[in-house]
Scaffold this motif. Structure first.
Motif, mmCIF file in Angstrom:
data_model
loop_
_atom_site.group_PDB
_atom_site.id
_atom_site.type_symbol
_atom_site.label_atom_id
_atom_site.label_comp_id
_atom_site.label_asym_id
_atom_site.label_seq_id
_atom_site.Cartn_x
_atom_site.Cartn_y
_atom_site.Cartn_z
ATOM 1 N N UNK A 178 0.111 6.860 7.269
ATOM 2 C CA UNK A 178 0.415 7.225 6.376
ATOM 3 C C UNK A 178 0.113 9.014 5.773
ATOM 4 N N UNK A 179 -1.366 9.066 6.133
ATOM 5 C CA UNK A 179 -1.941 10.516 6.690
ATOM 6 C C UNK A 179 -0.900 11.849 7.054
ATOM 7 N N UNK A 180 0.354 11.366 8.287
ATOM 8 C CA UNK A 180 1.148 11.654 8.479
ATOM 9 C C UNK A 180 2.404 11.971 8.137
ATOM 10 N N UNK A 181 3.150 11.428 7.218
ATOM 11 C CA UNK A 181 4.025 11.116 6.226
ATOM 12 C C UNK A 181 4.678 11.964 5.382
ATOM 13 N N UNK A 182 3.533 12.260 4.680
ATOM 14 C CA UNK A 182 3.942 13.619 3.745
ATOM 15 C C UNK A 182 3.955 15.072 4.410
ATOM 16 N N UNK A 183 4.291 15.319 5.116
ATOM 17 C CA UNK A 183 4.234 16.436 5.602
ATOM 18 C C UNK A 183 2.511 17.480 4.831
ATOM 19 N N UNK A 184 1.394 16.893 5.596
ATOM 20 C CA UNK A 184 0.065 17.301 5.274
ATOM 21 C C UNK A 184 -0.344 18.249 6.079
ATOM 22 N N UNK A 185 -0.813 19.666 6.167
ATOM 23 C CA UNK A 185 -0.821 20.931 6.520
ATOM 24 C C UNK A 185 -2.385 20.696 7.207
ATOM 25 N N UNK A 186 -3.194 19.780 6.505
ATOM 26 C CA UNK A 186 -4.135 19.478 7.396
ATOM 27 C C UNK A 186 -4.872 18.068 7.547
ATOM 28 N N UNK A 213 1.207 -1.483 -0.212
ATOM 29 C CA UNK A 213 0.134 0.397 0.092
ATOM 30 C C UNK A 213 0.567 1.366 -0.523
ATOM 31 N N UNK A 214 1.395 1.120 0.887
ATOM 32 C CA UNK A 214 2.789 2.302 0.730
ATOM 33 C C UNK A 214 3.710 2.844 0.004
ATOM 34 N N UNK A 215 3.974 1.523 -1.067
ATOM 35 C CA UNK A 215 4.743 1.798 -2.826
ATOM 36 C C UNK A 215 3.559 2.232 -3.615
ATOM 37 N N UNK A 216 1.582 1.844 -2.837
ATOM 38 C CA UNK A 216 1.272 2.538 -4.242
ATOM 39 C C UNK A 216 0.573 4.306 -3.722
ATOM 40 N N UNK A 217 0.777 4.628 -2.477
ATOM 41 C CA UNK A 217 0.354 5.463 -2.468
ATOM 42 C C UNK A 217 2.195 6.761 -2.852
ATOM 43 N N UNK A 218 2.883 6.594 -2.307
ATOM 44 C CA UNK A 218 3.829 7.100 -1.718
ATOM 45 C C UNK A 218 4.068 8.152 -3.820
ATOM 46 N N UNK A 219 4.090 7.340 -4.610
ATOM 47 C CA UNK A 219 4.438 7.963 -5.726
ATOM 48 C C UNK A 219 3.562 9.393 -5.689
ATOM 49 N N UNK A 220 2.167 9.073 -4.988
ATOM 50 C CA UNK A 220 0.952 9.975 -5.629
ATOM 51 C C UNK A 220 1.941 11.297 -4.844
ATOM 52 N N UNK A 221 2.145 11.501 -3.936
ATOM 53 C CA UNK A 221 2.560 12.431 -2.741
ATOM 54 C C UNK A 221 4.206 13.660 -3.019
ATOM 55 N N UNK A 222 4.389 14.502 -3.481
ATOM 56 C CA UNK A 222 5.389 15.182 -3.833
ATOM 57 C C UNK A 222 6.448 14.792 -2.330
ATOM 58 N N UNK A 223 6.032 14.721 -1.172
ATOM 59 C CA UNK A 223 6.649 15.393 -0.123
ATOM 60 C C UNK A 223 7.054 14.240 0.868
ATOM 61 N N UNK A 224 6.602 13.160 0.093
ATOM 62 C CA UNK A 224 6.109 11.629 1.169
ATOM 63 C C UNK A 224 7.902 12.164 2.114
ATOM 64 N N UNK A 225 7.926 11.018 2.873
ATOM 65 C CA UNK A 225 8.995 10.977 3.486
ATOM 66 C C UNK A 225 8.809 9.596 4.454
ATOM 67 N N UNK A 226 10.327 8.818 4.253
ATOM 68 C CA UNK A 226 9.959 7.661 4.256
ATOM 69 C C UNK A 226 10.125 7.444 6.048
ATOM 70 N N UNK A 227 11.296 7.829 6.296
ATOM 71 C CA UNK A 227 11.607 8.293 8.266
ATOM 72 C C UNK A 227 10.572 8.065 8.622
#
Lengths: 205, 289
Positions: B142-150, B96-110
């Motif tokens: 997942x929601x917290x791993x891409x520098x979301x502001x909201x 699932x991470x492999x599917x979702x990660x490329x959708x976000x520009x700011x994904x942070x694996x760490x």
């Protein structure tokens, strides 16, 4: 968009050995035309991806990710062509090795496969987008029966006109015939694409 | 103060249910709790904000942008958690991470890995073996791993055990230390909000009842207890709703001061919980305060 196409492969990675198994089995059965095999495997792969998306609420996920609805639909239409290409490639490659380094897939076979897939999906995709999965099987059956009867009736009524069209088609040189068919199918596929996009943009989740 | 989410006169009708003329705003840098009973329209509102539903009329903006022109830019900056499963049941969380990660520009694996460890989630087990709580944790990671502001969450605490519920609230609290983040979440476990919410938006039967600062609610509202002879057709109007018994009445008011001046010492005033407010509002049908 590439991500979305890649996703359809990723969700079926466990089924890939099954597809390969079927392909290998069919190599032993002499009777199966390879373009037909490519058609069946590609269609199963494409429809299966669609089925998984429906089954698990994936439309909610995809529409919450930074994708537009347009991109989601386009990826299905482009992905279908990519997957068909891949299956043709695999079957050609397999045939090349098993049948002793002989190309068993002519360019005509390739065109047949793509043509069939595109014509088939042009009709099926908008229905998939419009209706829920559980109605699709019933819908497909009803549609099939209606189509068969409608075809007969239309053929009876417009017999002469059709004869003329077929005669005209048969009189065309091969290259023209293929170009004409390709053009019709491309138009059909594009129209279907636009229709699916309209349906999907209005969809609620 | 800047609004991250703004709904203006939004109406959405379904068969037998509608969200009516809804105007709400969620302020940047705060936690806003979104409350209301089952079928009040919370999920519908969240789906409208996420563009999963289209409003019949009215306007919706997120970060000052609209979905019509900036859908991707908006969703890039939102982390979402839903009440229902939205993962492929037959895939692992790693897939699932492999599917979702490329959708976000700011994904942070760490960061993702940090939450996976903290939530003790298995990466290589199929999602269908996950409990409801684990699925929610996976969504949250997942929601917290891409520098979301909201961060938008629909009933994130339902189906969670009390220990993790508190843990979740701590995580959200930590998240808010960074002043740019905004959290908007619906819940009907209102005690969750005591710990964390700055603002409360209350919906009843598809209508906006109030948006208030959390502390202000207890300043305005009160549970009033007193003898039955105080109640008549006029005084009963002062309450959102009242409940009568042989020994007296208990009611909710949205105007504590007025009740104090009206009844003085003859009634007892108590602090209401959010549940009290939801209960009496539902009972009274409409708020006047």
């Amino acid at each position: 968009m590439v991500n979305l196409i890649w996703k359809d492969i990723l969700i079926q990675k466990r089924q890939i050995p099954i597809y390969l198994g079927i392909i290998i089995l069919c190599f032993w059965e002499d009777g199966v035309p390879l373009w037909w095999l490519a058609f069946i495997t590609s269609i199963s792969f494409i429809m299966n991806a669609f089925y998984y998306d429906e089954k698990d609420n994936i439309n909610i996920l995809l529409n919450s990710l930074p994708y537009t609805r347009k991109q989601i639909v386009i990826s299905k239409y482009l992905g279908a062509l990519v997957f068909t290409g891949l299956f043709i490639g695999v079957i050609m490659g397999g045939g090349f090795i098993i049948n002793g380094m002989e190309l068993s897939f002519s360019w005509k076979d390739i065109l047949h496969t793509f043509g069939l897939i595109m014509a088939f999906l042009s009709i099926i995709f908008p229905f998939f987008y419009k209706f829920k999965q559980q109605y699709l099987m019933i819908g497909a059956m009803v549609l099939f029966v209606v189509a068969v009867f409608a075809f007969r009736i239309v053929m009876q009524i417009f017999n002469e006109q059709f004869d003329k069209v077929f005669q005209w088609l048969a009189s065309l040189p091969e290259l023209q015939l293929y170009s004409f068919t390709a053009l019709v199918i491309l138009l059909l596929y594009s129209a279907s694409w636009l229709l699916s996009m309209r349906i999907y943009e209005r969809k609620v989740f | 103060m800047e609004n991250v989410i703004e709904l203006q006169n939004v109406t959405k009708s379904f068969k037998g249910f509608q969200v009516k003329d809804l105007s709400i705003a969620v302020k940047k840098g705060f936690v806003t709790g979104f409350i209301g009973g089952n079928g009040a329209g919370k999920s519908t509102t969240i789906k409208l904000i996420m563009n999963l539903l289209k409003q019949d009329s009215g306007s919706i903006s997120v970060f000052g942008l609209t979905h019509e022109t900036n859908e991707r830019a908006i969703k890039e900056r939102i982390g979402f958690v839903y009440d229902e499963n939205i993962f492929y049941e037959n895939l692992t969380l790693k897939d699932m991470k492999k599917i979702i990660r490329p959708a976000y520009q700011q994904w942070d694996d760490a960061i993702f890995q940090k939450y996976i460890n903290q939530f003790e989630l298995p990466l290589n087990k199929k999602i269908k073996t996950f409990s409801k709580g684990m699925k929610m944790k996976a969504s949250l990671a997942i929601a917290l791993s891409h520098q979301a502001e909201l961060i938008i969450m629909d009933e994130p605490t339902s189906g969670l055990d009390p220990v993790f519920r508190r843990e979740l609230l701590n995580i959200l609290h930590e998240l808010m230390q960074d002043g740019d983040k905004t959290i908007f979440f619906s819940t009907h476990i209102t005690t969750d909000l005591d710990r964390i919410a700055d603002y409360i938006i209350f919906l009843n039967d598809g209508e906006h009842v109030f948006t208030k600062e959390f502390y202000k609610i207890q300043e305005d509202y009160a549970i009033v207890k007193g003898p039955l002879d105080l109640l008549d057709a006029d005084t009963e109007q002062e309450f959102v709703a009242v409940q009568k018994s042989n020994i007296g009445f208990e009611g909710l008011t949205g105007n504590k001061e007025r009740i104090e001046s009206l009844f003085g010492e003859s009634v007892v005033l108590e602090k209401p919980t959010l549940e009290d407010i939801m209960y009496y509002t539902k009972k009274g049908g409409r708020l006047n305060g």
